[in-house]
Design an enzyme around this catalytic site. Structure first.
Site, mmCIF file in Angstrom:
data_model
loop_
_atom_site.group_PDB
_atom_site.id
_atom_site.type_symbol
_atom_site.label_atom_id
_atom_site.label_comp_id
_atom_site.label_asym_id
_atom_site.label_seq_id
_atom_site.Cartn_x
_atom_site.Cartn_y
_atom_site.Cartn_z
ATOM 1 N N GLU A 318 0.829 -1.211 0.000
ATOM 2 C CA GLU A 318 0.000 0.000 0.000
ATOM 3 C C GLU A 318 0.866 1.265 0.000
ATOM 4 O O GLU A 318 1.939 1.286 0.612
ATOM 5 C CB GLU A 318 -0.892 0.005 1.247
ATOM 6 C CG GLU A 318 -1.772 1.239 1.385
ATOM 7 C CD GLU A 318 -2.364 1.395 2.775
ATOM 8 O OE1 GLU A 318 -3.306 2.187 2.923
ATOM 9 O OE2 GLU A 318 -1.876 0.731 3.711
ATOM 10 N N LYS A 382 -9.764 3.109 -2.598
ATOM 11 C CA LYS A 382 -10.206 2.710 -1.261
ATOM 12 C C LYS A 382 -11.566 3.305 -0.952
ATOM 13 O O LYS A 382 -11.825 4.488 -1.210
ATOM 14 C CB LYS A 382 -9.176 3.149 -0.217
ATOM 15 C CG LYS A 382 -9.409 2.552 1.170
ATOM 16 C CD LYS A 382 -8.255 2.891 2.106
ATOM 17 C CE LYS A 382 -8.436 2.219 3.469
ATOM 18 N NZ LYS A 382 -7.336 2.555 4.394
ATOM 19 N N CYS A 435 -5.606 -1.888 3.058
ATOM 20 C CA CYS A 435 -5.353 -1.699 4.490
ATOM 21 C C CYS A 435 -6.473 -2.311 5.318
ATOM 22 O O CYS A 435 -6.811 -3.471 5.159
ATOM 23 C CB CYS A 435 -5.143 -0.210 4.793
ATOM 24 S SG CYS A 435 -4.523 0.113 6.470
#
Length: 565
Positions: A318, A382, A435
């Site tokens: 990430e 995200k 994440c």
């Protein structure tokens, strides 16, 4: 005004100095009296200590049987509150406040001991953020403990004597855990079900029940040793609940062991994966002036195992770059020189999207797939951002006051509207989880059902746990990501900055792993997905059915007890 004397064996009001309890006629009742009676402050400290010890049931310690000692402590403390109210013939709502306090103390101990490592993130840029560390280490647990307190308080409304109270306790506390994972963006980290799920045999049950069902089973079964201290009941009645719980746990363990032994998992032909774990110091990760050294490290580490020939897909973690890769010609040239023909790079990175009318561009935390010519093949942004990490509530107001989130992106990251699968050449459809998106199982179920296309064949989780150093945090994060693989029956590829990076099969078995704090690469085949699991098909329906059943049994037992009184 004169008050009537309390019944024999009873003490003062719960929440004041003492509560009711059975006469201390033997060693069992004396132990129960320690938890049910006495000054409220002492019982609150016992709850705090029991909650803290409970955190040892989680990663990286995995001593899940400890919950068989600490959950009964909370049950007996709540017994004392309810008995005190009944002794005074007060309404049930009189127990709500003292029960809330004991539940909050238990939760505070559990979350401080289980989440203290979050404070490490505030030391990465200590000059700017160290002053916030106490708010994270104590403030966040204090907030999360509100849900444990709420659950303990709500238990008092249906708290019967005998075995049914274990069912009511498990159902109500599972509901509280569900609220914790949903309200105010949700933070379901360290759900109680992960304690039992740390054993891979038990974890197989999540393919049917999901983590919510595993939480329900954990709380119901591991709270039953409290029955051993029911001194007013015969030994046969005391032993019944723990023995029943032991049978349930044994059945789950044996069923999980059978599944692991008999379900075969193949590999996807023609796919060879490489995961690169750079172990880049966090204080360099967002420095633009370090961009060349960052690329040097990534390229050298990626090629460290004899080059990339034969590798079909290379994974980087990430937020890999301190820049926008699509806008850096020099970095794209490095990628073209590194990637052989036919090798695809899948990496985390920022993505910039221009907005009309002179508005500030939107910045996304994204996954990008790039071919050997540096062309973008697919992207995914995200959806579930981290509060205070990737954005600030009331962003403009707080920024005007001089505050900023840990990632220092002016204006904060923007969130995508929906989670979309990535179509990457050579791979089955990929469900991206950036994440801590991996800790929200309901969102994954919802995303998997929302596409008019074949089922996803791979969970891809990229993360940057270097914020937290070598603490329990990365272990806990990996455990939760692995649970998603079991729930969905999908393999998991996980690429992180400093660990734990891994390839996990759809049964949760680790095929290959790079440990925390290591730098290097791991190569491996891609496991095939299993047939869609019960949980993937119907979500929490099975666990919700059990939860409602437990509530009904507890409520019916409580009404029967009230009529007998």
């Amino acid at each position: 005004m004169r008050r009537d004397p309390l019944p024999a064996g009873a003490a003062g009001p719960a929440g004041d100095r003492s509560v009711a309890g059975p006469p201390a006629t033997d060693r069992w009742s004396r132990l129960a009296a320690l938890l049910r009676e006495g000054p409220y402050g002492r019982r609150a400290l016992i709850a705090l200590a029991a909650g803290a010890v409970s955190a040892l049931a989680l990663q990286p310690f995995n001593i899940w049987p400890l919950l068989g000692l600490t959950l009964p402590v909370l049950v007996l403390l709540l017994d004392g509150v309810r008995d005190g109210v009944r002794a005074r013939q007060a309404p049930a709502w009189a127990a709500l406040r003292p029960a809330f306090g004991l539940g909050w103390c238990f939760g505070m101990g559990y979350f401080v001991a289980g989440l203290w490592w979050i404070g490490a993130a505030f030391l990465v840029q200590a000059d700017d953020f160290a002053w916030l560390m106490p708010f994270a280490v104590l403030g966040l647990p204090a907030y999360l403990a509100l849900y444990t307190g709420l659950g303990a308080s709500a238990c008092m409304l249906i708290w019967p004597r005998g075995s049914a109270r274990f069912l009511g306790f498990a159902a109500v506390m599972t509901l509280a855990e569900g609220l914790r994972g949903t309200l105010l963006t949700g933070f379901p980290w360290n759900n109680f079900g992960y304690a039992l799920g740390s054993d891979l045999n038990f974890a197989q049950a999540s393919a049917v029940f999901g983590i919510a069902g595993l939480c329900l089973i954990t709380l119901a079964c591991l709270s039953t040793p409290a029955a051993l201290l029911d001194a007013s009941r015969r030994w046969r009645a005391r032993l019944g609940p723990p023995l029943a719980a032991a049978l349930v746990l044994a059945a789950l363990w044996i069923g999980g062991a059978w599944r692991l032994a008999h379900v075969e998992v193949g590999t996807v032909p023609g796919v060879k994966l490489r995961i690169m774990q750079p172990d880049l110091p966090q204080d360099q990760k967002f420095r633009y002036d370090a961009r060349r050294s960052v690329m040097d490290l990534y390229v050298a580490t990626s090629e460290s195992a004899g080059g990339l020939e034969g590798i079909t897909h290379l994974f980087w973690p990430e937020s890999a770059f301190p820049f926008f890769i699509e806008r850096e010609p020099e970095a794209l040239a490095r990628l073209r020189a590194m990637l052989p023909e036919g090798t695809t790079l899948i990496t985390g990175g920022g993505r910039l999207e221009e907005r009309p009318n002179g508005r500030r561009p939107a910045v996304y935390n994204s996954l990008l797939a790039l071919d050997s010519q540096g062309r973008t093949l697919a992207t995914a942004d995200k959806v579930h951002l981290v509060p205070f990490g990737e954005y600030l509530p009331f962003q403009e107001t707080l920024e005007a006051l001089g505050l900023q989130q840990l990632t220092r992106v002016r204006g904060g990251f923007s969130a995508a509207d929906t989670r979309k699968p990535m179509e990457i050449p050579g791979l089955p459809p990929v469900l991206p989880l950036i994440c801590y998106e991996a800790i929200f199982p309901a969102e994954i179920v919802s995303a998997s059902k929302s596409y008019d296309q074949p089922r996803q064949g791979l969970l891809l989780n990229v993360s940057n746990d270097a914020w937290f150093g070598e603490t329990p945090g990365p272990f806990q994060h990996f455990e939760q990501a692995r649970m998603r693989a079991i729930e969905q029956g999908l393999p998991l590829v996980r690429a992180t900055n400093n660990g734990i990076s891994a390839i996990v099969d759809p049964l949760g078995r680790v095929v290959a792993m790079l440990p925390l704090g290591a730098r290097g690469v791991l190569d491996g085949a891609l496991p095939q997905a299993l047939a869609s699991t019960i949980y993937a098909n119907i979500g929490s329906s099975v666990s919700n059915f059990l939860l409602v059943l437990f509530l009904l049994l507890a409520f019916a037992s409580q009404r029967g007890y009230t009529r007998r009184d």
